[in-house]
Design a protein around this motif. Structure first.
Motif, PDB file in Angstrom:
ATOM      1  N   LEU A  17       0.797  -1.244   0.000  1.00  0.00           N
ATOM      2  CA  LEU A  17       0.000   0.000   0.000  1.00  0.00           C
ATOM      3  C   LEU A  17       0.824   1.286   0.000  1.00  0.00           C
ATOM      4  CD1 LEU A  17      -3.002  -1.014   2.271  1.00  0.00           C
ATOM      5  CD2 LEU A  17      -3.000  -0.607  -0.187  1.00  0.00           C
ATOM      6  N   PRO A  18       1.922   1.403   0.732  1.00  0.00           N
ATOM      7  CA  PRO A  18       2.660   2.673   0.681  1.00  0.00           C
ATOM      8  C   PRO A  18       3.211   3.008  -0.704  1.00  0.00           C
ATOM      9  CG  PRO A  18       3.349   1.393   2.576  1.00  0.00           C
ATOM     10  CD  PRO A  18       2.445   0.526   1.762  1.00  0.00           C
ATOM     11  N   LYS A  19       3.351   2.029  -1.554  1.00  0.00           N
ATOM     12  CA  LYS A  19       3.906   2.279  -2.882  1.00  0.00           C
ATOM     13  C   LYS A  19       2.837   2.760  -3.866  1.00  0.00           C
ATOM     14  CE  LYS A  19       7.634  -0.816  -2.081  1.00  0.00           C
ATOM     15  NZ  LYS A  19       8.696  -1.575  -2.588  1.00  0.00           N
ATOM     16  N   LEU A  20       1.576   2.687  -3.456  1.00  0.00           N
ATOM     17  CA  LEU A  20       0.469   3.106  -4.330  1.00  0.00           C
ATOM     18  C   LEU A  20      -0.036   4.479  -3.870  1.00  0.00           C
ATOM     19  CD1 LEU A  20      -1.433  -0.305  -4.396  1.00  0.00           C
ATOM     20  CD2 LEU A  20       0.206   0.549  -6.065  1.00  0.00           C
ATOM     21  N   LYS A  21       0.662   5.513  -4.250  1.00  0.00           N
ATOM     22  CA  LYS A  21       0.309   6.874  -3.822  1.00  0.00           C
ATOM     23  C   LYS A  21      -0.329   7.653  -4.978  1.00  0.00           C
ATOM     24  CE  LYS A  21       4.118   7.217  -0.567  1.00  0.00           C
ATOM     25  NZ  LYS A  21       5.338   7.921  -0.214  1.00  0.00           N
ATOM     26  N   GLY A  22      -1.012   8.736  -4.642  1.00  0.00           N
ATOM     27  CA  GLY A  22      -1.531   9.651  -5.647  1.00  0.00           C
ATOM     28  C   GLY A  22      -2.873   9.256  -6.205  1.00  0.00           C
ATOM     29  N   LEU A  23      -3.665   8.465  -5.503  1.00  0.00           N
ATOM     30  CA  LEU A  23      -4.994   8.077  -5.986  1.00  0.00           C
ATOM     31  C   LEU A  23      -6.064   8.919  -5.291  1.00  0.00           C
ATOM     32  CD1 LEU A  23      -4.653   4.193  -5.895  1.00  0.00           C
ATOM     33  CD2 LEU A  23      -4.565   5.637  -7.909  1.00  0.00           C
ATOM     34  N   SER A  24      -7.185   9.032  -5.968  1.00  0.00           N
ATOM     35  CA  SER A  24      -8.315   9.716  -5.344  1.00  0.00           C
ATOM     36  C   SER A  24      -8.887   8.798  -4.259  1.00  0.00           C
ATOM     37  CB  SER A  24      -9.373  10.067  -6.381  1.00  0.00           C
ATOM     38  OG  SER A  24      -9.932   8.884  -6.903  1.00  0.00           O
ATOM     39  N   GLU A  25      -9.774   9.371  -3.418  1.00  0.00           N
ATOM     40  CA  GLU A  25     -10.315   8.588  -2.303  1.00  0.00           C
ATOM     41  C   GLU A  25     -11.105   7.381  -2.808  1.00  0.00           C
ATOM     42  OE1 GLU A  25     -13.265   9.155   1.526  1.00  0.00           O
ATOM     43  OE2 GLU A  25     -12.452  10.939   0.574  1.00  0.00           O
ATOM     44  N   LYS A  26     -11.886   7.577  -3.862  1.00  0.00           N
ATOM     45  CA  LYS A  26     -12.706   6.501  -4.418  1.00  0.00           C
ATOM     46  C   LYS A  26     -11.814   5.381  -4.951  1.00  0.00           C
ATOM     47  CE  LYS A  26     -16.188   5.710  -7.991  1.00  0.00           C
ATOM     48  NZ  LYS A  26     -16.928   6.311  -9.083  1.00  0.00           N
ATOM     49  N   ASN A  27     -10.805   5.727  -5.726  1.00  0.00           N
ATOM     50  CA  ASN A  27      -9.897   4.727  -6.296  1.00  0.00           C
ATOM     51  C   ASN A  27      -9.017   4.087  -5.212  1.00  0.00           C
ATOM     52  OD1 ASN A  27     -10.858   5.073  -8.869  1.00  0.00           O
ATOM     53  ND2 ASN A  27      -9.360   6.648  -9.404  1.00  0.00           N
ATOM     54  N   ALA A  28      -8.665   4.858  -4.198  1.00  0.00           N
ATOM     55  CA  ALA A  28      -7.850   4.323  -3.112  1.00  0.00           C
ATOM     56  C   ALA A  28      -8.607   3.239  -2.355  1.00  0.00           C
ATOM     57  CB  ALA A  28      -7.428   5.440  -2.160  1.00  0.00           C
ATOM     58  N   LYS A  29      -9.909   3.432  -2.145  1.00  0.00           N
ATOM     59  CA  LYS A  29     -10.722   2.422  -1.469  1.00  0.00           C
ATOM     60  C   LYS A  29     -10.788   1.135  -2.301  1.00  0.00           C
ATOM     61  CE  LYS A  29     -13.615   5.488   1.273  1.00  0.00           C
ATOM     62  NZ  LYS A  29     -14.968   5.984   1.529  1.00  0.00           N
ATOM     63  N   LYS A  30     -10.955   1.302  -3.630  1.00  0.00           N
ATOM     64  CA  LYS A  30     -10.988   0.127  -4.513  1.00  0.00           C
ATOM     65  C   LYS A  30      -9.667  -0.630  -4.452  1.00  0.00           C
ATOM     66  CE  LYS A  30     -14.290   1.861  -7.938  1.00  0.00           C
ATOM     67  NZ  LYS A  30     -14.470   2.257  -9.334  1.00  0.00           N
ATOM     68  N   VAL A  31      -8.569   0.110  -4.531  1.00  0.00           N
ATOM     69  CA  VAL A  31      -7.242  -0.525  -4.498  1.00  0.00           C
ATOM     70  C   VAL A  31      -7.015  -1.202  -3.150  1.00  0.00           C
ATOM     71  CG1 VAL A  31      -4.758  -0.052  -4.505  1.00  0.00           C
ATOM     72  CG2 VAL A  31      -6.220   0.951  -6.236  1.00  0.00           C
ATOM     73  N   LEU A  32      -7.447  -0.531  -2.067  1.00  0.00           N
ATOM     74  CA  LEU A  32      -7.281  -1.091  -0.726  1.00  0.00           C
ATOM     75  C   LEU A  32      -8.014  -2.421  -0.598  1.00  0.00           C
ATOM     76  CD1 LEU A  32      -6.247  -0.795   2.177  1.00  0.00           C
ATOM     77  CD2 LEU A  32      -8.370   0.419   2.698  1.00  0.00           C
ATOM     78  N   SER A  33      -9.266  -2.471  -1.058  1.00  0.00           N
ATOM     79  CA  SER A  33     -10.030  -3.725  -0.969  1.00  0.00           C
ATOM     80  C   SER A  33      -9.401  -4.807  -1.850  1.00  0.00           C
ATOM     81  CB  SER A  33     -11.489  -3.504  -1.328  1.00  0.00           C
ATOM     82  OG  SER A  33     -11.621  -3.147  -2.689  1.00  0.00           O
ATOM     83  N   THR A  34      -8.933  -4.399  -3.032  1.00  0.00           N
ATOM     84  CA  THR A  34      -8.291  -5.366  -3.934  1.00  0.00           C
ATOM     85  C   THR A  34      -6.998  -5.912  -3.324  1.00  0.00           C
ATOM     86  OG1 THR A  34      -9.187  -4.175  -5.835  1.00  0.00           O
ATOM     87  CG2 THR A  34      -7.414  -5.712  -6.273  1.00  0.00           C
ATOM     88  N   VAL A  35      -6.189  -5.036  -2.744  1.00  0.00           N
ATOM     89  CA  VAL A  35      -4.920  -5.455  -2.139  1.00  0.00           C
ATOM     90  C   VAL A  35      -5.180  -6.369  -0.946  1.00  0.00           C
ATOM     91  CG1 VAL A  35      -2.925  -4.626  -0.828  1.00  0.00           C
ATOM     92  CG2 VAL A  35      -3.558  -3.510  -2.952  1.00  0.00           C
ATOM     93  N   GLU A  36      -6.166  -6.019  -0.112  1.00  0.00           N
ATOM     94  CA  GLU A  36      -6.481  -6.855   1.045  1.00  0.00           C
ATOM     95  C   GLU A  36      -6.975  -8.230   0.609  1.00  0.00           C
ATOM     96  OE1 GLU A  36      -9.172  -4.540   3.418  1.00  0.00           O
ATOM     97  OE2 GLU A  36      -7.537  -3.434   4.363  1.00  0.00           O
ATOM     98  N   LYS A  37      -7.829  -8.262  -0.413  1.00  0.00           N
ATOM     99  CA  LYS A  37      -8.343  -9.543  -0.916  1.00  0.00           C
ATOM    100  C   LYS A  37      -7.210 -10.375  -1.510  1.00  0.00           C
ATOM    101  CE  LYS A  37     -11.661 -11.605  -4.071  1.00  0.00           C
ATOM    102  NZ  LYS A  37     -12.596 -11.385  -5.161  1.00  0.00           N
ATOM    103  N   ALA A  38      -6.377  -9.729  -2.328  1.00  0.00           N
ATOM    104  CA  ALA A  38      -5.273 -10.452  -2.962  1.00  0.00           C
ATOM    105  C   ALA A  38      -4.269 -10.940  -1.920  1.00  0.00           C
ATOM    106  CB  ALA A  38      -4.581  -9.558  -3.984  1.00  0.00           C
ATOM    107  N   SER A  39      -3.952 -10.100  -0.945  1.00  0.00           N
ATOM    108  CA  SER A  39      -2.984 -10.522   0.071  1.00  0.00           C
ATOM    109  C   SER A  39      -3.565 -11.651   0.925  1.00  0.00           C
ATOM    110  CB  SER A  39      -2.541  -9.345   0.940  1.00  0.00           C
ATOM    111  OG  SER A  39      -3.653  -8.783   1.598  1.00  0.00           O
ATOM    112  N   GLY A  40      -4.878 -11.634   1.156  1.00  0.00           N
ATOM    113  CA  GLY A  40      -5.537 -12.743   1.868  1.00  0.00           C
ATOM    114  C   GLY A  40      -5.442 -14.031   1.075  1.00  0.00           C
TER     115      GLY A  40
END
Length: 125
Positions: A17-40
């Motif tokens: 997550l720290p390497k994924l900077k510069g996203l809007s709040e909406k896109n950041a939430k999508k990326v966060l859920s995707t990263v959490e799912k993928a890491s799980g």
């Protein structure tokens, strides 16, 4: 294992997550859920693979133990066979020794009778 999966997933997410900077709040939430799912998913697969390796190692160890046990049993059978043969040979030798000892005892038990020596004939030339 569930706690181990969660810990591993959190570690992966904290690295990515720290390497994924510069996203809007909406896109950041999508990326966060995707990263959490993928890491799980990655954590689940990792734990499953580790368990599979442990099972395979246990099977290999069990197989090696069986082979070792069979070899030990085979060696024990060989030793037992040799011991039986040695015992049989020893018994036969004891019987032969008794017979050999008994035979001279019988001959010495008889009184020795000396026969008078015959006079030698004189040869005239």
């Amino acid at each position: 294992m569930n706690g181990q999966k969660k810990t591993l997933a959190n570690q992966l997410a904290s690295i990515i997550l720290p390497k994924l900077k510069g996203l809007s709040e909406k896109n950041a939430k999508k990326v966060l859920s995707t990263v959490e799912k993928a890491s799980g998913d990655i954590a689940k697969k990792y734990v499953n693979l580790v368990q599979e390796q442990e099972k395979e190692a246990a099977k290999a160890k069990a197989k090696a133990d069986r082979v070792k046990k069979k070899a030990a049993e085979k060696e024990a059978k060989k030793k037992e066979k040799l011991a039986k043969k040695a015992a049989e040979i020893k018994k036969v030798a004891q019987l032969m020794a008794k017979e050999a000892a008994a035979a001279p005892a019988k001959t010495t038990a008889k009184p020795a009778v000396k026969t008078p020596a015959k006079p030698k004939a004189k040869v005239i030339k």
